[in-house]
Design a protein around this motif. Structure first.
Motif, PDB file in Angstrom:
ATOM      1  N   SER A  55       0.810  -1.217   0.000  1.00 22.06           N
ATOM      2  CA  SER A  55       0.000   0.000   0.000  1.00 22.06           C
ATOM      3  C   SER A  55       0.843   1.267   0.000  1.00 22.06           C
ATOM      4  CB  SER A  55      -0.919   0.017   1.234  1.00 22.06           C
ATOM      5  OG  SER A  55      -1.803  -1.082   1.206  1.00 22.06           O
ATOM      6  N   ASN A  56       2.126   1.141   0.295  1.00 28.07           N
ATOM      7  CA  ASN A  56       2.995   2.316   0.329  1.00 28.07           C
ATOM      8  C   ASN A  56       3.607   2.647  -1.024  1.00 28.07           C
ATOM      9  OD1 ASN A  56       3.298   3.804   2.799  1.00 28.07           O
ATOM     10  ND2 ASN A  56       3.922   1.859   3.738  1.00 28.07           N
ATOM     11  N   ARG A  57       3.496   1.721  -1.987  1.00 28.90           N
ATOM     12  CA  ARG A  57       4.126   1.973  -3.292  1.00 28.90           C
ATOM     13  C   ARG A  57       3.083   2.376  -4.328  1.00 28.90           C
ATOM     14  NH1 ARG A  57       8.658  -1.681  -6.290  1.00 28.90           N
ATOM     15  NH2 ARG A  57       7.100  -3.332  -6.159  1.00 28.90           N
ATOM     16  N   MET A  58       3.325   3.529  -4.918  1.00 23.00           N
ATOM     17  CA  MET A  58       2.513   4.043  -6.006  1.00 23.00           C
ATOM     18  C   MET A  58       3.436   4.378  -7.160  1.00 23.00           C
ATOM     19  SD  MET A  58       0.689   7.832  -6.096  1.00 23.00           S
ATOM     20  CE  MET A  58       2.213   8.680  -5.680  1.00 23.00           C
ATOM     21  N   MET A  59       2.910   4.234  -8.385  1.00 25.59           N
ATOM     22  CA  MET A  59       3.612   4.726  -9.571  1.00 25.59           C
ATOM     23  C   MET A  59       2.599   5.407 -10.481  1.00 25.59           C
ATOM     24  SD  MET A  59       6.205   1.692 -10.771  1.00 25.59           S
ATOM     25  CE  MET A  59       7.426   0.953  -9.675  1.00 25.59           C
ATOM     26  N   TYR A  60       3.045   6.432 -11.187  1.00 18.75           N
ATOM     27  CA  TYR A  60       2.178   7.024 -12.203  1.00 18.75           C
ATOM     28  C   TYR A  60       3.012   7.510 -13.378  1.00 18.75           C
ATOM     29  CZ  TYR A  60       3.226  11.600  -9.938  1.00 18.75           C
ATOM     30  OH  TYR A  60       3.827  12.707  -9.390  1.00 18.75           O
ATOM     31  N   GLY A  61       2.393   7.490 -14.550  1.00 17.59           N
ATOM     32  CA  GLY A  61       3.063   7.939 -15.757  1.00 17.59           C
ATOM     33  C   GLY A  61       2.746   9.385 -16.044  1.00 17.59           C
ATOM     34  N   THR A  62       3.701  10.096 -16.627  1.00 16.67           N
ATOM     35  CA  THR A  62       3.501  11.481 -17.050  1.00 16.67           C
ATOM     36  C   THR A  62       3.983  11.621 -18.493  1.00 16.67           C
ATOM     37  OG1 THR A  62       5.673  12.423 -16.528  1.00 16.67           O
ATOM     38  CG2 THR A  62       4.129  12.155 -14.691  1.00 16.67           C
ATOM     39  N   GLY A  63       3.931  12.854 -18.991  1.00 18.21           N
ATOM     40  CA  GLY A  63       4.419  13.117 -20.335  1.00 18.21           C
ATOM     41  C   GLY A  63       5.924  13.030 -20.465  1.00 18.21           C
ATOM     42  N   ALA A  64       6.636  12.930 -19.335  1.00 19.49           N
ATOM     43  CA  ALA A  64       8.100  12.934 -19.405  1.00 19.49           C
ATOM     44  C   ALA A  64       8.769  11.791 -18.664  1.00 19.49           C
ATOM     45  CB  ALA A  64       8.644  14.254 -18.845  1.00 19.49           C
ATOM     46  N   THR A  65       8.027  11.107 -17.777  1.00 20.76           N
ATOM     47  CA  THR A  65       8.727  10.139 -16.935  1.00 20.76           C
ATOM     48  C   THR A  65       7.728   9.288 -16.170  1.00 20.76           C
ATOM     49  OG1 THR A  65      10.548   9.937 -15.334  1.00 20.76           O
ATOM     50  CG2 THR A  65       8.907  11.639 -14.889  1.00 20.76           C
ATOM     51  N   ILE A  66       8.249   8.424 -15.316  1.00 23.90           N
ATOM     52  CA  ILE A  66       7.450   7.711 -14.318  1.00 23.90           C
ATOM     53  C   ILE A  66       7.854   8.257 -12.958  1.00 23.90           C
ATOM     54  CG2 ILE A  66       6.974   5.488 -13.220  1.00 23.90           C
ATOM     55  CD1 ILE A  66       7.756   4.169 -15.921  1.00 23.90           C
ATOM     56  N   TYR A  67       6.874   8.736 -12.227  1.00 22.45           N
ATOM     57  CA  TYR A  67       7.094   9.137 -10.832  1.00 22.45           C
ATOM     58  C   TYR A  67       6.473   8.087  -9.914  1.00 22.45           C
ATOM     59  CZ  TYR A  67       8.596  13.930 -12.023  1.00 22.45           C
ATOM     60  OH  TYR A  67       9.277  15.029 -12.489  1.00 22.45           O
ATOM     61  N   GLY A  68       6.962   8.052  -8.685  1.00 20.28           N
ATOM     62  CA  GLY A  68       6.393   7.111  -7.735  1.00 20.28           C
ATOM     63  C   GLY A  68       6.736   7.469  -6.310  1.00 20.28           C
ATOM     64  N   SER A  69       6.152   6.699  -5.406  1.00 20.16           N
ATOM     65  CA  SER A  69       6.402   6.890  -3.979  1.00 20.16           C
ATOM     66  C   SER A  69       6.505   5.541  -3.301  1.00 20.16           C
ATOM     67  CB  SER A  69       5.260   7.695  -3.347  1.00 20.16           C
ATOM     68  OG  SER A  69       5.465   7.807  -1.944  1.00 20.16           O
ATOM     69  N   ASN A  70       7.299   5.500  -2.237  1.00 17.68           N
ATOM     70  CA  ASN A  70       7.395   4.299  -1.404  1.00 17.68           C
ATOM     71  C   ASN A  70       6.857   4.525   0.009  1.00 17.68           C
ATOM     72  OD1 ASN A  70       8.622   2.395  -3.236  1.00 17.68           O
ATOM     73  ND2 ASN A  70      10.473   3.644  -3.129  1.00 17.68           N
ATOM     74  N   ASN A  71       6.249   5.698   0.244  1.00 17.37           N
ATOM     75  CA  ASN A  71       5.681   5.947   1.581  1.00 17.37           C
ATOM     76  C   ASN A  71       4.284   6.576   1.455  1.00 17.37           C
ATOM     77  OD1 ASN A  71       6.391   8.586   0.808  1.00 17.37           O
ATOM     78  ND2 ASN A  71       6.722   9.203   2.943  1.00 17.37           N
ATOM     79  N   LEU A  72       3.500   6.008   0.557  1.00 14.59           N
ATOM     80  CA  LEU A  72       2.221   6.608   0.192  1.00 14.59           C
ATOM     81  C   LEU A  72       1.281   6.781   1.378  1.00 14.59           C
ATOM     82  CD1 LEU A  72       0.335   7.618  -2.043  1.00 14.59           C
ATOM     83  CD2 LEU A  72      -0.279   5.230  -2.495  1.00 14.59           C
ATOM     84  N   THR A  73       1.279   5.833   2.318  1.00 20.00           N
ATOM     85  CA  THR A  73       0.305   5.920   3.415  1.00 20.00           C
ATOM     86  C   THR A  73       0.645   7.009   4.424  1.00 20.00           C
ATOM     87  OG1 THR A  73       1.427   4.214   4.722  1.00 20.00           O
ATOM     88  CG2 THR A  73      -0.289   3.476   3.187  1.00 20.00           C
ATOM     89  N   SER A  74       1.828   7.630   4.292  1.00 22.89           N
ATOM     90  CA  SER A  74       2.114   8.799   5.127  1.00 22.89           C
ATOM     91  C   SER A  74       1.065   9.890   4.913  1.00 22.89           C
ATOM     92  CB  SER A  74       3.501   9.367   4.789  1.00 22.89           C
ATOM     93  OG  SER A  74       4.511   8.452   5.153  1.00 22.89           O
ATOM     94  N   TRP A  75       0.477   9.886   3.725  1.00 24.77           N
ATOM     95  CA  TRP A  75      -0.601  10.819   3.402  1.00 24.77           C
ATOM     96  C   TRP A  75      -1.697  10.778   4.470  1.00 24.77           C
ATOM     97  CZ3 TRP A  75      -2.012  11.666  -2.368  1.00 24.77           C
ATOM     98  CH2 TRP A  75      -3.071  12.574  -2.501  1.00 24.77           C
ATOM     99  N   ASP A  76      -2.006   9.571   4.960  1.00 20.59           N
ATOM    100  CA  ASP A  76      -3.151   9.390   5.865  1.00 20.59           C
ATOM    101  C   ASP A  76      -2.825   9.717   7.316  1.00 20.59           C
ATOM    102  OD1 ASP A  76      -4.442   8.384   3.570  1.00 20.59           O
ATOM    103  OD2 ASP A  76      -3.723   6.355   4.009  1.00 20.59           O
ATOM    104  N   THR A  77      -1.535   9.936   7.617  1.00 16.43           N
ATOM    105  CA  THR A  77      -1.146  10.168   9.012  1.00 16.43           C
ATOM    106  C   THR A  77      -0.512  11.538   9.201  1.00 16.43           C
ATOM    107  OG1 THR A  77       0.945   9.019   8.584  1.00 16.43           O
ATOM    108  CG2 THR A  77      -0.863   7.710   9.485  1.00 16.43           C
ATOM    109  N   GLY A  78      -0.722  12.431   8.232  1.00 12.12           N
ATOM    110  CA  GLY A  78      -0.230  13.793   8.367  1.00 12.12           C
ATOM    111  C   GLY A  78       1.178  14.014   7.889  1.00 12.12           C
ATOM    112  N   GLY A  79       1.813  12.975   7.338  1.00 13.48           N
ATOM    113  CA  GLY A  79       3.172  13.124   6.831  1.00 13.48           C
ATOM    114  C   GLY A  79       3.175  13.549   5.377  1.00 13.48           C
ATOM    115  N   LYS A  80       4.372  13.708   4.830  1.00 15.64           N
ATOM    116  CA  LYS A  80       4.502  14.057   3.418  1.00 15.64           C
ATOM    117  C   LYS A  80       4.802  12.817   2.586  1.00 15.64           C
ATOM    118  CE  LYS A  80       5.370  18.944   2.948  1.00 15.64           C
ATOM    119  NZ  LYS A  80       6.194  19.999   2.356  1.00 15.64           N
ATOM    120  N   VAL A  81       4.154  12.754   1.440  1.00 13.90           N
ATOM    121  CA  VAL A  81       4.423  11.679   0.496  1.00 13.90           C
ATOM    122  C   VAL A  81       5.672  12.050  -0.306  1.00 13.90           C
ATOM    123  CG1 VAL A  81       3.540  10.414  -1.485  1.00 13.90           C
ATOM    124  CG2 VAL A  81       1.968  11.130   0.333  1.00 13.90           C
TER     125      VAL A  81
END
Length: 747
Positions: A386-412
């Protein structure tokens, strides 16, 4: 023919450099992930190195359209199996598409031709997925086609395909009826199974299909695809981009009023409960805030009420990702407005893997750099993490390995996750004989780079001018730190921007001259081709729109060249600073006064087609003079239509040319350091020799050739750019259309 083993590697940009319309996670094997691109083939994730490996490098010259990947499916029952629907354009000049299948995760492929075209680089390419495998019975696949071809099914693991004639709607939406590019039916957008309606070995009975139609777009079969009905009560007025069924029994759908990747000015997000039949509008934006569509849709397999959606072309000030942990009842934005114009952020961006993604601009709240993304048509949460997200853009692939920090007030923490993806379209390559950089590139969309270390992400061209696409680049052979490149300035955004840049220090710093070519009523929009005299005392620019111009004042004043037709291909002699060459429609020209006047030499036998396009049957003309020898020129190009296609050589400044009899077709020519014991530079060409298409080297002035690539390293239709390295014998740099720049050395 002779061949020599070479090691082929990507020149690293660190970020891809092109659009990634789809990222596909296998649902049963952790860390088995694929990414598909629109013109650069597909990639498989390597977890050990956190990087991507191309699975399309065997695509060759003739089957180039396999590098447009409109859909990809990874098998949840046998994870070794992967399928792709490939074909780049539905335009009249592309060939039909195909379904490709692999039993070894994309290392090798078998192909079934389709009786219609597939649009990997067409509108709506980030919708999906259009190609799916029955999660209970993996010999069954469905494919949603474009162009009015409807729904197709295979029951033999993708070997043969037949149309599902009972499917009622082939799609009605056309993005732009007035354009050859956009006047096609987008067709079917996505297919989703309800796995709970089957058991292992028994076909899934309930299937949902999204169609590009604003009136009736979501269809369901409850009898394994035999009959289909439109879901009652569904929203209208929008096009469904993604549809995914949660284990809660809710079908989530992102909608936009365009199919993307560039359009969409309004959108909604809905969910449909399969048990009650109720539709709920769960859009995170309403009213005046709703000025963009929704593209990416991610469900958290570990937490079935957690989902995310991405804006599709919010553009300003940035895209938005929305997250809900309660099935869309409430949403949280990844950024929000604070005290205008300031914004508050729930994320941080790390672009150290590709520092050029900020395009060298200073970030502000209203014009962030780097952007969170654009063209965000696909967003995925790892089904096992649940902590890993990836998304495609016009220039690259971005992602996160701490996605659930979003739900606890932290920064993704969002970072570049595109290592190994090289997706640029290469329009020019130079390898100067001196300086700190062996390679400098001219690229589509991302301008170009100076590479000091081919294995490390480069910095973008420093200082002004800046534009998206660099069409052409050259240097002064006898003063190689002097370089010139041309692009097309966005005058609406920056009126003072010029479409030409000059460097005096080998491409480290660039400046704009004071003027551009003008014919009295029109100043050039730029593009075209540039050539620099041997000493740098003049510049010749064959513009895209107003003809050929020369400057003897380093670009501060321009004069039309006499005698050379508009659109001519040009090259400078690499010894005589007053000599240039030109070619147009079968006629070869020479100038001995720095480009002021040109005269036809009378050399004959050339192809008359002068179009340097990428479409079939068009001539690719590559013309370069040899360093160190005045008047020594090689000319590659032609077409099969005229049966004038190959490699020509002149030793008398173009007065006459000899066509090589041992080269059947040739599209590019480049030079590198002479072989040991030889004085003449090695030649590099993309050609057909002894019936084989490939990359070749000659160490003996073209008398004999060795193939230096192999069938596993073909990189599709490689008619973009090539050069050897004047400092390293055997080294070649090869530019592709969507697979970036490659470099290769003898084993």
């Amino acid at each position: 023919g002779m061949s020599e083993p070479y090691t082929w590697k990507s020149v690293v940009t660190g970020a891809g450099g092109g659009f990634v319309p789809g990222i596909i996670f296998n649902q049963t094997e952790p860390n088995l992930i694929y990414a598909r691109t629109d013109i650069g083939g597909a990639y498989r994730w390597n977890q050990a190195t956190s990087s991507w490996v191309s699975i399309s490098d065997s695509v060759g010259w003739v089957d180039w359209n396999k590098n447009g990947v409109d859909a990809l499916a990874t098998d949840p029952i046998d994870p070794n199996k992967v399928y792709m629907a490939t074909g780049t354009y539905t335009n009249h000049w592309d060939n039909n598409g195909q379904i490709m299948r692999s039993n070894d995760r994309g290392n090798t492929w078998q192909t079934t031709p389709l009786p219609f075209k597939v649009g990997g680089n067409m509108p709506g390419r980030s919708a999906g997925e259009r190609l799916v495998i029955d999660p209970n019975k993996n010999n069954i696949l469905y494919f949603g086609a474009r162009s009015g071809n409807g729904l197709w099914k295979s029951i033999d693991s993708g070997v043969t395909w037949s149309k599902v004639t009972s499917f009622p709607n082939v799609g009605t939406y056309i993005q732009n009826p007035t354009l050859d590019y956009g006047n096609d039916l987008v067709g079917l957008s996505w297919i989703t199974f309800d796995k709970s309606t089957g058991t292992l070995g028994n076909a899934t009975q309930t299937i949902y299909v999204g169609v590009a139609d604003t009136a009736s777009s979501v269809y369901r079969s409850t009898d394994g695809g035999v009959t289909w009905t439109a879901l009652a009560g569904q929203p209208t007025g929008f096009l469904p981009h993604h549809g995914e069924l949660s284990s809660t029994g809710d079908l989530y759908i992102t909608y936009s009023n365009g199919v993307g990747p560039y359009d969409g000015s309004k959108g909604e997000v809905w969910k449909y409960n399969k048990t009650s039949g109720a539709w709920t509008n769960i859009s995170p934006t309403t009213g005046t805030d709703n000025w963009y569509g929704f593209g990416g849709l991610a469900l958290d397999a570990q937490h079935p009420n957690t989902l995310m959606v991405s804006s599709l072309n919010a553009w300003w000030p940035d895209e938005v990702i929305f997250r809900s942990t309660n099935g869309g009842a409430t949403w949280s934005r990844i950024w929000d407005w604070g005290n205008y114009p300031e914004r508050t952020y729930k994320f941080s961006m790390d672009i150290t893997a590709a520092p050029w993604l900020d395009h060298g601009t200073t970030s502000t709240s209203l014009d962030p750099s780097p952007k969170l993304g654009w063209m965000m048509g696909d967003l995925e949460i790892d089904p096992f993490n649940s902590n890993r997200m990836m998304y495609g853009t016009g220039a690259t692939i971005y992602g996160s390995n701490n996605l659930t920090s979003w739900d606890t007030g932290g920064k993704v923490n969002i970072s570049v996750m595109a290592k190994g993806v090289e997706e640029t379209a290469v329009l020019g390559l130079i390898s100067p004989p001196t300086g700190t950089s062996h390679l400098i590139t001219a690229l589509g969309d991302v301008s170009g780079f100076r590479h000091e270390d081919l294995s490390v992400a480069p910095t973008k061209f420093q200082t002004s001018p800046s534009w998206a696409t660099t069409m052409s680049i050259d240097y002064a052979e006898l003063s190689p730190s002097y370089m010139v490149r041309v692009g097309s300035a966005d005058k609406e955004k920056t009126p003072s921007m010029k479409s030409i840049g000059i460097s005096n220090d080998g491409g480290v710093n660039w400046y704009m001259p004071n003027s551009e070519p003008s014919n009295g009523t029109k100043t050039t929009v730029g593009h075209g081709q540039v050539a620099v005299s041997a000493s740098g005392n003049s510049i010749l620019w064959s513009t895209s729109d107003i003809g050929v111009y020369y400057s003897k004042t380093s670009g501060n004043s321009w004069t039309a060249s006499a005698g050379l037709p508009a659109g001519a291909k040009i090259a400078s002699d690499r010894v005589n600073p007053n000599k240039y060459y030109g070619f147009y429609a079968g006629t070869f020209y020479v100038s001995v006064d720095g480009g002021a006047t040109f005269t036809a030499t009378g050399a004959s036998g050339f192809p008359t087609n002068n179009v340097a396009g990428l479409q079939p049957n068009e001539a690719q003309i590559s013309m370069k003079a040899v360093p160190g020898i005045e008047g020594d020129i090689w000319f590659a190009g032609g077409n099969t239509v005229e049966n004038k296609y190959g490699l020509w050589h002149s030793t008398n400044s173009g007065a006459s040319f000899t066509k090589l009899t041992n080269v059947e077709e040739a599209d590019l020519i480049g030079y590198g350091k002479a072989a040991p014991g030889q004085t003449y530079m090695s030649l590099y060409t993309v050609a057909k020799i002894d019936g084989v298409r490939g990359v070749f080297r000659s160490d003996d002035v073209g008398a004999t050739w060795v193939r230096i690539n192999d069938d596993a390293h073909q990189y599709a239709k490689i008619n973009m750019a090539i050069t050897g390295d004047p400092r390293i014998y055997g080294r070649v740099y090869l530019g592709t259309n969507g697979r970036g720049t490659l470099y290769a050395d003898p084993v």
